[in-house]
Design a protein around this motif. Structure first.
Motif, PDB file in Angstrom:
ATOM      1  N   ASN A  20       0.768  -1.244   0.000  1.00  0.00           N
ATOM      2  CA  ASN A  20       0.000   0.000   0.000  1.00  0.00           C
ATOM      3  C   ASN A  20       0.801   1.296   0.000  1.00  0.00           C
ATOM      4  O   ASN A  20       0.230   2.370   0.193  1.00  0.00           O
TER       5      ASN A  20
ATOM      6  N   GLY B  55       2.344   2.423  -2.562  1.00  0.00           N
ATOM      7  CA  GLY B  55       2.201   3.046  -3.883  1.00  0.00           C
ATOM      8  C   GLY B  55       3.177   2.528  -4.940  1.00  0.00           C
ATOM      9  O   GLY B  55       3.424   3.209  -5.936  1.00  0.00           O
ATOM     10  N   LYS B  56       3.684   1.314  -4.755  1.00  0.00           N
ATOM     11  CA  LYS B  56       4.637   0.756  -5.719  1.00  0.00           C
ATOM     12  C   LYS B  56       4.016   0.635  -7.112  1.00  0.00           C
ATOM     13  O   LYS B  56       4.605   1.042  -8.106  1.00  0.00           O
ATOM     14  N   SER B  57       2.810   0.057  -7.172  1.00  0.00           N
ATOM     15  CA  SER B  57       2.179  -0.161  -8.482  1.00  0.00           C
ATOM     16  C   SER B  57       1.795   1.165  -9.124  1.00  0.00           C
ATOM     17  O   SER B  57       1.969   1.355 -10.337  1.00  0.00           O
ATOM     18  N   THR B  58       1.288   2.089  -8.327  1.00  0.00           N
ATOM     19  CA  THR B  58       0.910   3.402  -8.857  1.00  0.00           C
ATOM     20  C   THR B  58       2.143   4.098  -9.440  1.00  0.00           C
ATOM     21  O   THR B  58       2.084   4.718 -10.510  1.00  0.00           O
TER      22      THR B  58
ATOM     23  N   ASP C 150       2.622  14.352  -1.697  1.00  0.00           N
ATOM     24  CA  ASP C 150       1.478  15.275  -1.830  1.00  0.00           C
ATOM     25  C   ASP C 150       0.556  15.223  -0.624  1.00  0.00           C
ATOM     26  O   ASP C 150      -0.199  16.158  -0.358  1.00  0.00           O
TER      27      ASP C 150
ATOM     28  N   ALA D  54       3.566   9.639  -6.777  1.00  0.00           N
ATOM     29  CA  ALA D  54       3.117   8.871  -7.937  1.00  0.00           C
ATOM     30  C   ALA D  54       1.830   9.481  -8.491  1.00  0.00           C
ATOM     31  O   ALA D  54       1.488   9.279  -9.649  1.00  0.00           O
TER      32      ALA D  54
HETATM   33  P1  GDP Z   1       1.189  -0.921  -3.544  1.00  0.00           P
HETATM   34  O1  GDP Z   1       0.512  -1.928  -2.663  1.00  0.00           O
HETATM   35  O2  GDP Z   1       2.490  -0.457  -2.915  1.00  0.00           O
HETATM   36  O3  GDP Z   1       1.375  -1.375  -4.951  1.00  0.00           O
HETATM   37  O4  GDP Z   1       0.241   0.371  -3.542  1.00  0.00           O
HETATM   38  P2  GDP Z   1      -0.760   0.881  -4.691  1.00  0.00           P
HETATM   39  O5  GDP Z   1       0.010   1.371  -5.871  1.00  0.00           O
HETATM   40  O6  GDP Z   1      -1.808  -0.148  -4.925  1.00  0.00           O
HETATM   41  O7  GDP Z   1      -1.350   2.178  -3.966  1.00  0.00           O
HETATM   42  C1  GDP Z   1      -2.026   2.100  -2.734  1.00  0.00           C
HETATM   43  C2  GDP Z   1      -2.941   3.296  -2.578  1.00  0.00           C
HETATM   44  O8  GDP Z   1      -2.171   4.506  -2.442  1.00  0.00           O
HETATM   45  C3  GDP Z   1      -3.853   3.527  -3.773  1.00  0.00           C
HETATM   46  O9  GDP Z   1      -5.117   3.933  -3.293  1.00  0.00           O
HETATM   47  C4  GDP Z   1      -3.159   4.642  -4.533  1.00  0.00           C
HETATM   48  O10 GDP Z   1      -4.072   5.400  -5.286  1.00  0.00           O
HETATM   49  C5  GDP Z   1      -2.548   5.465  -3.421  1.00  0.00           C
HETATM   50  N1  GDP Z   1      -1.343   6.204  -3.834  1.00  0.00           N
HETATM   51  C6  GDP Z   1      -0.267   5.696  -4.460  1.00  0.00           C
HETATM   52  N2  GDP Z   1       0.670   6.655  -4.692  1.00  0.00           N
HETATM   53  C7  GDP Z   1       0.165   7.811  -4.210  1.00  0.00           C
HETATM   54  C8  GDP Z   1       0.657   9.182  -4.150  1.00  0.00           C
HETATM   55  O11 GDP Z   1       1.752   9.543  -4.568  1.00  0.00           O
HETATM   56  N3  GDP Z   1      -0.181  10.088  -3.544  1.00  0.00           N
HETATM   57  C9  GDP Z   1      -1.389   9.744  -3.045  1.00  0.00           C
HETATM   58  N4  GDP Z   1      -2.126  10.705  -2.489  1.00  0.00           N
HETATM   59  N5  GDP Z   1      -1.878   8.481  -3.092  1.00  0.00           N
HETATM   60  C10 GDP Z   1      -1.112   7.519  -3.655  1.00  0.00           C
END
Ligand code: GDP
Ligand code: MG
Length: 303
Positions: free
Chosen positions: A16, A18-21, A125, A154
């Motif tokens: 969570n 934000g790796k994928s984002t 942000d 991201a």
């Molecule tokens: P992962 O489990 O590390 O792959 O995380 P995800 O990419 O699935 O992101 C988890 C949550 O964080 C999602 O709801 C994204 O939209 C949010 N998110 C990711 N990057 C950012 C960012 O730079 N800013 C904000 N505000 N939210 C983010």
């Protein structure tokens, strides 16, 4: 002119953060699904960025966390295997929070395996102005003063081009490893099934947690005389309990309709063709504990 570089970069971090984002942002295409629910990413999917300077192959990993069941074990094992032999690791953290125990677990793991890594403090942000300095201090003391880190978002793209510049400095000289227009290493049905799973996670939130798998049963290109061709996709959503099936279908099918509409729209963008999507829901008790089912639904150890 600089020589062409290419190599592998793994993104590692707690669920969570934000790796994928971040990968989607760096590549500029939605290839890996994201959601507010932890453990959205189940596979070490590769996203490929080709520029005039080089080619970066990003490896998206499920977050590293303590495994609770067989699926969890595979997820963590794959994440750890994904740092083997890569050129650089990006350790992604959620800067809207203080560094926590999960971050420390990963930091120690990277140190113990003597893996070189770049630190990306994501979600900058979300940090309120008056806390930014304090937050930097907290991360400086967490990593020690001699470790540089990058502030990124991201969402807004802040810091992303600097991140790419730094990544390139770690890549060896080398040719393109994938052809120019490849952006992902996964077969199409994996990407499509993930787009459905993403909508399940987003729309049902905590109610149907991680006991969901999606199987694409059929993808068929339908040609029509009037030229309005489309792709027909048939998929089954698998859950572990009949109560979850009820939630997924919703009142008079309302939930399944929402899931289907959003997934269909993302599928159309991905394959650049109108999509007709038909969804079924099936209960398979305890599928996450069964090796044969894990294989059937596309989860296997990546090494
Ligand atoms: P992962 O489990 O590390 O792959 O995380 P995800 O990419 O699935 O992101 C988890 C949550 O964080 C999602 O709801 C994204 O939209 C949010 N998110 C990711 N990057 C950012 C960012 O730079 N800013 C904000 N505000 N939210 C983010
Ligand atoms: Mg992810």
């Amino acid at each position: 002119m600089n020589n062409y570089r290419s190599g592998f970069v793994t993104l590692l971090g707690r669920p969570n953060v934000g790796k994928s984002t971040l990968i989607n942002k760096l590549i500029g295409e939605k290839i890996t699904i994201t959601s507010p629910i932890a453990q959205t990413t189940r596979k070490n999917l590769k996203g490929i960025l080709t520029t005039k300077n080089g080619q970066i192959i990003f490896v998206d990993t499920p977050g590293v966390h303590k495994p609770h069941h067989r699926l969890g074990e595979i997820l963590v094992k794959n994440a750890k295997a994904a740092i083997n032999g890569v050129d650089i690791v990006i350790f992604v953290l959620d800067s809207s929070k203080e560094p926590g125990r999960g971050d420390k677990y990963i930091k120690d793991f990277l140190a113990a395996s003597q893996t070189e890594f770049i630190v990306a403090l994501n979600k900058w942000d979300l940090v309120e102005k008056e806390f930014k300095e304090l937050r930097l201090e907290q991360y400086r003391s967490f990593f020690g003063n001699n470790k540089n880190f990058l502030i990124v978002s991201a969402f807004e793209g802040e810091g992303c081009s600097q991140l790419l510049d730094i990544v390139f400095t770690f890549l060896p000289e080398g040719p393109k490893l994938y052809c120019e227009d490849t952006i992902c290493d996964q077969p199409l049905d994996n990407l499509l099934s993930d787009l459905i799973r993403e909508q399940v996670l987003i729309n049902t939130r905590e109610e149907v947690p991680h006991s969901v798998a999606v199987k694409i049963e059929k993808i068929e290109e339908i040609k029509r005389k009037n030229g309005k061709n489309f792709t027909a996709i048939l998929a089954t959503i698998i859950v572990e309990r009949s109560t979850q099936k009820g939630i997924l279908i919703g009142k008079k099918g309302s939930m399944l309709k929402i899931i289907g509409q959003s997934a269909r729209s993302n599928m159309s963008k991905l394959i650049d063709d109108p999509v007709h999507l038909e969804l079924f829901v099936k209960v398979v008790p305890n599928w996450r504990k069964k090796e044969s089912r894990l294989l059937e639904f596309g989860y296997e150890e990546d090494f």
